[in-house]
Design a protein around this motif. Structure first.
Motif, mmCIF file in Angstrom:
data_model
loop_
_atom_site.group_PDB
_atom_site.id
_atom_site.type_symbol
_atom_site.label_atom_id
_atom_site.label_comp_id
_atom_site.label_asym_id
_atom_site.label_seq_id
_atom_site.Cartn_x
_atom_site.Cartn_y
_atom_site.Cartn_z
ATOM 1 N N LYS A 391 -35.199 -38.147 31.180
ATOM 2 C CA LYS A 391 -36.181 -39.445 31.317
ATOM 3 C C LYS A 391 -35.891 -40.287 30.065
ATOM 4 C CE LYS A 391 -40.195 -37.055 33.699
ATOM 5 N NZ LYS A 391 -41.512 -36.692 33.586
ATOM 6 N N LYS A 392 -35.868 -41.474 30.344
ATOM 7 C CA LYS A 392 -35.956 -42.685 29.446
ATOM 8 C C LYS A 392 -37.233 -43.104 29.539
ATOM 9 C CE LYS A 392 -33.760 -46.931 28.008
ATOM 10 N NZ LYS A 392 -32.692 -48.033 28.282
ATOM 11 N N GLY A 393 -38.092 -42.749 28.437
ATOM 12 C CA GLY A 393 -39.562 -43.261 28.458
ATOM 13 C C GLY A 393 -39.877 -42.209 29.549
ATOM 14 N N ASN A 394 -40.772 -42.853 30.609
ATOM 15 C CA ASN A 394 -41.278 -42.110 31.702
ATOM 16 C C ASN A 394 -40.430 -42.438 32.753
ATOM 17 O OD1 ASN A 394 -43.744 -41.317 30.374
ATOM 18 N ND2 ASN A 394 -44.486 -43.379 30.453
ATOM 19 N N GLU A 395 -39.202 -42.918 32.877
ATOM 20 C CA GLU A 395 -38.404 -43.223 33.869
ATOM 21 C C GLU A 395 -37.192 -42.117 34.202
ATOM 22 O OE1 GLU A 395 -35.151 -46.432 35.254
ATOM 23 O OE2 GLU A 395 -36.426 -47.075 33.773
ATOM 24 N N ILE A 396 -37.000 -41.646 35.122
ATOM 25 C CA ILE A 396 -36.207 -40.538 35.288
ATOM 26 C C ILE A 396 -34.906 -41.480 35.460
ATOM 27 C CG2 ILE A 396 -35.081 -38.735 37.021
ATOM 28 C CD1 ILE A 396 -37.953 -38.175 37.865
ATOM 29 N N LEU A 397 -33.798 -40.692 34.576
ATOM 30 C CA LEU A 397 -32.246 -41.420 34.503
ATOM 31 C C LEU A 397 -31.561 -40.900 35.804
ATOM 32 C CD1 LEU A 397 -31.483 -41.028 30.738
ATOM 33 C CD2 LEU A 397 -31.740 -43.097 32.223
ATOM 34 N N GLN A 398 -30.997 -42.083 36.213
ATOM 35 C CA GLN A 398 -29.853 -41.878 37.445
ATOM 36 C C GLN A 398 -28.589 -42.125 36.852
ATOM 37 O OE1 GLN A 398 -30.953 -40.320 39.949
ATOM 38 N NE2 GLN A 398 -33.060 -40.439 39.464
ATOM 39 N N TYR A 424 -35.804 -40.573 24.606
ATOM 40 C CA TYR A 424 -35.185 -39.585 25.677
ATOM 41 C C TYR A 424 -35.769 -38.256 25.884
ATOM 42 C CZ TYR A 424 -31.874 -43.617 26.206
ATOM 43 O OH TYR A 424 -31.341 -44.686 26.545
#
Length: 956
Positions: A391-398, A424
């Motif tokens: 995760k970057k912050g609260n966002e899942i990385l793709q 991260y």
């Protein structure tokens, strides 16, 4: 029974230590007291355990050695043989355990049968073999059996050996009675002994060989007249077929057997401790060699492992599919053959746990240079392995063009920018739980080197600073290091020359007192959290040249030497010239020599040395120079001798004179050895009366400085001669010295002094006075006084000479109160003339050997008054005539001597100085013993001091 309490077994059965008073444990060891053969014989094995499992220890076998008596002690049946026949006397040892040795008694103890080519005692069977019976063999034979372990000894009943009366046995071919088996197993490193003995007439000779034809190595020994072949430290290459040959003139017979190599197992490959996650597969393999080939088995916690279901065993391989927690434990691989058993152990840990980042969390703060690639690793501990996401912050990385997510959980970001700066988080999950770890990424600006070192040239001994300065992001931690010719500089170890100077953004390198070995490539290395930079410079160190090499003398004459040498290092500065130095046995150290050309330039590797002395052994060396200075000298050349030539140096300081009547004595300074120019050196002495023309010559072959003496009764005394001295050697004559005038020997004075008179001055001194010798034809250079105690004491003879026209002399160092005889003679270079008639004189008695006592002194102001007891002379001493007062000022060491004839004195002293005072008695025999010194220190003008010394003075 609890195995942890009783880990020992006997013959596979656990030992009940609780109910066994003879057995107990101490630190894991089993201790048995009051050993019993029936109860304690067998194979012991220990089981060791801890929290992870248990293992079996090596087996230990306990056996009891014993030796029973022979069953019957009645006399054995007689053995009847014919003379010349062979015979075997059987021992038949009793029941036993442990190694036995055998001997035989002939008739009675201590007469033992001695083994030789005719008689042999087998240490395998104990029997006695006699190849050919002789009449001397008739008698009773007793077998002696020894147990090597218990040292017990038993004796058989006697066996009589009797000769038959039906004649002598004829000759027959050998019959081998003792031989080894057809197949003999031998363990590695053991000692193998093969026995072979034959009966026969004549007595057979035994020999050995290998059927392969390979000769025996040096370690193989033949014993007991070749009846025993011994092979120590048996190895694989010693295996094979061995043949024993028995031979006499009637024929021969042979016995063969094969020795096979056996070795206990030895590990080639073992397994290691292993940790597996639940449901993974295990594969272990162990390998051992041995002879015969070992078999394998597996144990888990000391129990046999069977091949079934998930567990498969094939030779030394163990595999377990999809392990579970019950498979954890300590495993042993066992390799065994009939010669031994070995164990290898390893622990299997089966893990089942939720994810955890306790050992490998992300760094809380991560730094990366703008434009670089960032790698973030996600390595949780989990069994089975966890599935992870980022995760970057609260966002899942793709995945994107710049973002890569690897299968092992690693995140890679290419060409990072400030927009990538963030927190991260890696999240890991398996069936037992979930865990995460977080780190913050900071993106920094690139670091730049602003001041770099440059290539430089420097002189040995100087100092320099190589700069290395940077501009960098303030968020970065920076460190500087320096490498020299590929090796990092250790500033602590090399602090004599290297020091790092500068602040946080400067890594300048200071090099002090630079040496030649400091020349090379220097690299400044800048390390930050996110990158590493470097810059370099070449430092050329110039110094005096290195030593030239291989100095050789190519050609040599009596005064020159042609030299050559090879080039040495120029040490950064071209060589501008060379200096040649030489050394001989006659010089002190190395000396510079003249050359042609006079100045040898740096491009020349040859020179001619001139001005050398002939027939002298020289060594040469070469010193190079450049603009920096003179270098180290070369190794010296081989010693080389110049050629010989005629002398070119004449003797110096020619003179002489003296000697005895009718002699001409000639002296000179010898020519130094280095100037003699060859072998066979000597001198030519030439002389003639002054005013004549013809020279008289004499040759002296001694090169030293011995004077030359010419004797001739016609030589008038004290007559002048022209003298010159030349030198010669095997090559010819050299130059002569300049002419000197030398007088022949003169005659001694012909008259003795008259009116000799003496006076005793003291206990050690006599004064002698005489009348000068009137003018005579001989010269008088002075006078000689001879004195002695009496004619029976030649060791007391003394002599005093005085040059000139003096007629008085004082003789000192004499013995007190002693009669001396004296006479006087005139002398010159020819010696002393006739002596005057002896006269005698007696030295005075010695002065008293006691110092003045009871010294009393009083000081008022600067006046010192002293008084003391009179010294009374003994009958053997000179009477006291007065006293000496010695007054010494310590400031300037001045000494005043006051002579008085009474026992009191008054002295006026200066108040600003210290004084040292001593008193002595005076007599005709001289000064007596002084008193102990009296110290008078600085006193004020009005001081009153009084002191009495009853026995000896003290400091005040």
């Amino acid at each position: 029974m609890d195995m942890k309490q009783n880990p020992w077994s006997l013959n596979g059965t656990l030992i009940d230590l609780g109910n066994d008073y003879r057995r107990h444990m101490s630190g894991g060891s089993l201790i048995i007291s009051d050993l019993d053969k029936d109860q304690d014989t067998g194979v012991y094995q220990c089981t060791a355990f801890n929290a992870w499992g248990s293992i079996l220890g090596r087996r230990a076998s306990l056996q009891f050695a014993y030796l029973d008596n022979f069953k019957t002690q009645s006399a054995r049946s007689a053995v009847n043989v014919r003379e010349g026949q062979g015979v075997v006397l059987l021992c038949g040892p009793p029941a036993h355990s442990g190694e036995l040795t055998f001997a035989w008694i002939f008739n009675e103890y201590p007469y033992f049968v001695q083994q030789d080519s005719r008689r042999f005692i087998s240490q395998e069977t104990g029997s006695l073999y006699i190849a050919k019976v002789e009449r001397s063999d008739v008698g009773n034979y007793t077998c002696v059996v020894n147990n090597s372990v218990t040292r017990e000894k038993v004796l058989s009943s006697p066996t009589p050996l009797v000769l038959r009366s039906d004649g002598v046995m004829g000759e027959y071919e050998p019959k081998i009675e003792v031989h080894f088996s057809d197949s003999v197993p031998a363990a590695k490193e053991s000692v193998v002994k093969l026995e072979c003995f034959a009966l026969g007439n004549p007595v057979p000779e035994i020999s050995w060989r290998r059927t392969s034809g390979i000769p025996f190595p040096s370690k193989v020994k033949m014993k007991n007249s070749n009846a025993v072949l011994e092979i120590p430290n048996f190895q694989q290459e010693d295996a094979g077929t061995y043949e024993c040959m028995a031979e006499n003139r009637r024929g021969k017979n042979a016995a063969r057997g094969r020795i096979s190599f056996h070795a206990k197992p030895h590990w080639l490959q073992t397994m290691a401790d292993t940790a597996l996650s639940i449901q993974e597969n295990l594969f272990w393999e162990c390998k051992a060699n041995g002879k015969p080939k070992p078999s394998y088995s597996w144990l888990k916690n000391g129990e046999q492992v069977s091949a079934e279901g998930r567990v498969q065993i094939e030779n030394g391989a163990l595999s377990i599919a999809t392990v579970n927690l019950s498979d954890s434990g300590v495993y042993q691989c066992v390799a065994e053959n009939k010669h031994g058993i070995i164990y290898s152990r390893a622990q299997l840990m089966v893990l089942a746990s939720p994810p955890s980042f306790s050992r490998s969390p992300l760094k809380a703060l991560l730094k990366a240079r703008s434009g670089s690639q960032v790698t973030l690793e996600c390595k949780p501990q989990a069994s089975p392995p966890a599935i992870s996401l980022w995760k970057k912050g609260n966002e899942i990385l793709q995945r994107t063009e710049r973002i890569t997510l690897l299968s092992n959980g690693t995140l890679m970001i290419a060409n990072v920018t400030r927009r990538d700066a963030a927190s991260y988080t890696c999240v890991a999950k398996n069936q037992f739980g979930t865990a995460s770890t977080t780190g913050r990424l900071i993106v920094t600006e690139p670091t730049r080197i602003t001041v770099r070192p440059t290539n430089m040239e420097i002189i040995v001994g100087e100092s320099i600073v190589l700069p290395c300065q940077i501009a960098c992001d303030p968020a970065l931690d920076v460190s500087f290091s320096w490498a020299f010719n590929g090796q990092l500089i250790d500033f602590q170890r090399d602090s004599n020359h290297f020091e790092r100077v500068g602040g946080s953004i400067s890594g300048d390198l200071m090099i002090r007192n630079i040496q030649l070995n400091h020349g090379g490539k220097y690299i400044c290395i800048v390390d930050t959290d996110v990158e590493s930079l470097s810059t370099s410079a070449i430092l050329v160190v110039k110094g005096p040249p290195g030593p030239p090499d291989k100095v050789a003398v190519d050609e040599i004459t009596d005064s020159t030497a042609q030299l050559s040498w090879t080039l040495g290092r120029d040490n950064g500065s071209p060589i501008t010239g060379y200096i040649i130095q030489a050394r001989t046995p006659f010089t002190v150290g190395w000396q510079a020599v003249d050359t042609v050309p006079e100045m040898v330039n740096g491009n020349t590797l040859t020179a001619t040395v001139v001005g050398l002395n002939a027939w002298v052994e020289y060594e040469f060396r070469v010193v190079a120079r450049n603009v920096v200075g003179l270098g180290e000298p070369s190794p010296s050349s081989a010693k080389t001798r110049t050629e010989d030539t005629i002398p070119d140096t004449a003797p110096t300081d020619v003179g002489g004179g003296g000697g005895t009547k009718s002699e001409l004595v000639i002296t000179w300074e010898p020519v130094a050895e280095e100037l003699q120019n060859g072998e066979g050196f000597g001198y030519i002495i030439a002389f003639r009366p002054v005013g004549t023309v013809t020279w008289t010559r004499s040759v002296i072959s001694t090169p030293g400085a011995a004077p030359y003496v010419f004797r001739n009764d016609t030589i008038p005394p004290f007559s002048p001669f022209d003298v010159k001295v030349g030198a010669y050697n095997n090559r010819g004559e050299g130059p002569f010295s300049s002419i000197a005038t030398v007088y022949s020997a003169e005659e001694v004075p012909s008259m003795a002094p008259k009116r000799v008179w003496t006076r005793s001055v003291s206990a050690v001194q006599i004064e002698v006075i005489w009348e000068a010798v009137p003018t005579i034809s001989e010269r008088v250079l002075g006078y000689e006084v001879v004195y002695w105690e009496d004619d029976t004491k030649p060791e007391t003879v003394g002599k005093v000479r005085i040059s000139g026209n003096y007629t008085l002399v004082n003789i000192t160092g004499l013995r007190a109160n002693t009669v001396y005889y004296l006479c006087v003679a005139a002398f010159n270079t020819a010696g002393p003339g006739p002596q005057s008639a002896p006269i005698n004189a007696t030295t005075k008695k010695p002065p008293p050997d006691r110092a003045p006592l009871n010294i009393q002194w009083t000081m008022i102001g600067s006046t010192l008054t002293m008084q003391w007891d009179a010294v009374v002379a003994m009958e053997t001493e000179s009477r006291v005539t007065g006293y000496l007062v010695l007054l010494k000022r310590q400031r300037n060491n001045d000494i005043n001597v006051i002579l008085i004839n009474k026992t009191t004195v008054e002295l006026s002293l200066l108040g600003n100085d210290n004084y040292l005072i001593q008193i002595k008695a005076m007599s005709e025999g001289g000064e007596g013993v002084g008193s102990e010194p009296i110290h008078i220190h600085k006193l004020s003008e009005f001081t009153f001091v009084s002191y009495a010394s009853l026995h000896s003075p003290c400091d005040h």
